[in-house]
Design a protein around this motif. Structure first.
Motif, short mmCIF file in Angstrom:
data_model
loop_
_atom_site.label_atom_id
_atom_site.label_comp_id
_atom_site.label_asym_id
_atom_site.label_seq_id
_atom_site.Cartn_x
_atom_site.Cartn_y
_atom_site.Cartn_z
N TRP A 1 8.08 -3.39 26.63
CA TRP A 1 9.03 -2.55 25.88
C TRP A 1 10.41 -2.49 26.52
O TRP A 1 11.42 -2.40 25.83
CB TRP A 1 8.46 -1.15 25.71
N SER A 2 10.44 -2.50 27.84
CA SER A 2 11.74 -2.38 28.53
C SER A 2 12.64 -3.57 28.23
O SER A 2 13.86 -3.50 28.39
CB SER A 2 11.52 -2.26 30.04
N GLU A 3 12.03 -4.68 27.80
CA GLU A 3 12.80 -5.89 27.51
C GLU A 3 12.98 -6.09 26.01
O GLU A 3 13.59 -7.08 25.59
CB GLU A 3 12.07 -7.12 28.09
N GLU B 1 9.28 10.16 25.08
CA GLU B 1 10.16 9.41 24.19
C GLU B 1 10.00 9.77 22.71
O GLU B 1 10.84 9.43 21.90
CB GLU B 1 9.90 7.91 24.35
N ARG C 1 7.29 1.92 32.34
CA ARG C 1 8.40 1.96 31.38
C ARG C 1 9.14 3.29 31.46
O ARG C 1 10.38 3.32 31.54
CB ARG C 1 7.86 1.76 29.95
N ALA D 1 11.16 3.59 34.66
CA ALA D 1 12.37 2.75 34.64
C ALA D 1 13.49 3.39 33.83
O ALA D 1 14.66 3.14 34.07
CB ALA D 1 12.02 1.39 34.06
N LEU D 2 13.13 4.24 32.87
CA LEU D 2 14.14 4.88 32.01
C LEU D 2 14.79 6.09 32.67
O LEU D 2 15.83 6.56 32.24
CB LEU D 2 13.50 5.32 30.69
#
Length: 206
Positions: A60-62, A170, A201, A204-205
């Motif tokens: 998802w991060s990409e 999220e 994920r 990282a956010l």
């Protein structure tokens, strides 16, 4: 999907296919075909796109959800035209001239003030939704149903999807069902399977 008899479904689709070629569209058949196509889209979104998206949770991060949805819609429209001969964009433009539009893209829906099942511990959360080809945030009423490794997940009721389980961090939809308990069970199973990727994920956010 709607329980329209196969004979009538074929009739509506064929009428619109021919009418688009000849330029003599009739509002009734256009609206009926649009409803059927809308049902097909909902079915494909729930059974094809969503499972595929969550199977890639570790990436998802990409990835971009909005881009993925746009690609999905484009493929759906091309497949409909290939299978039925109907140009969805042209059908949509035709129906816009009438006050009540039946065919629609997936739009944000205002939740009911009182869901089918009364929530025991309602709270206000934010969900991520797709409207007019953009990602938007909306406040909804729901309740936390389970926590995994300190991350909370809540459930809410939606007019289209029924009971929907999302993450608090999220507000993204994880699972849904017409039944409260089934939505919770499915959502928990999905997150238990992908919790490591999810934590990476979210971390990282931050």
């Amino acid at each position: 999907m709607r329980r329209t008899k196969n004979r009538l479904r074929k009739k509506f689709i064929n009428k619109v296919t021919i009418a688009q070629k000849l330029g003599n569209m009739q509002k009734f058949y256009a609206r009926q075909a649009a409803i059927l196509i809308g049902d097909m889209f909902d079915y494909q979104y729930i059974t094809v796109f969503r499972p595929s998206w969550y199977d890639q949770i570790d990436k998802w991060s990409e990835m971009s959800l909005s881009d993925a949805i746009k690609i999905f819609i484009d493929k759906f429209e091309k497949q409909i035209q290939k299978d039925t001969g109907i140009n969805i964009k042209a059908l949509d433009e035709y129906l816009k001239q009438f006050p009540k539009r039946q065919y629609r893209e997936r739009e944000l829906r205002e939740p009911k003030e009182q869901p089918i099942r009364k929530l025991k511990n309602p709270e206000t959360f934010q969900i991520t939704a797709y409207k007019n080809k953009e990602i938007v945030k909306q406040e909804v009423s729901g309740e936390v149903v389970f926590t995994i490794q300190g991350y909370a997940f809540f459930i809410r009721h939606d007019q289209i999807y029924g009971w929907v389980v999302s993450d608090v961090a999220e507000g993204k939809r994880i699972a849904n069902s017409s039944r409260y308990a089934v939505a919770v069970k499915n959502g928990k199973e999905i997150m238990e399977k992908h919790i490591d990727e999810y934590v990476k994920r979210i971390t990282a956010l931050k």
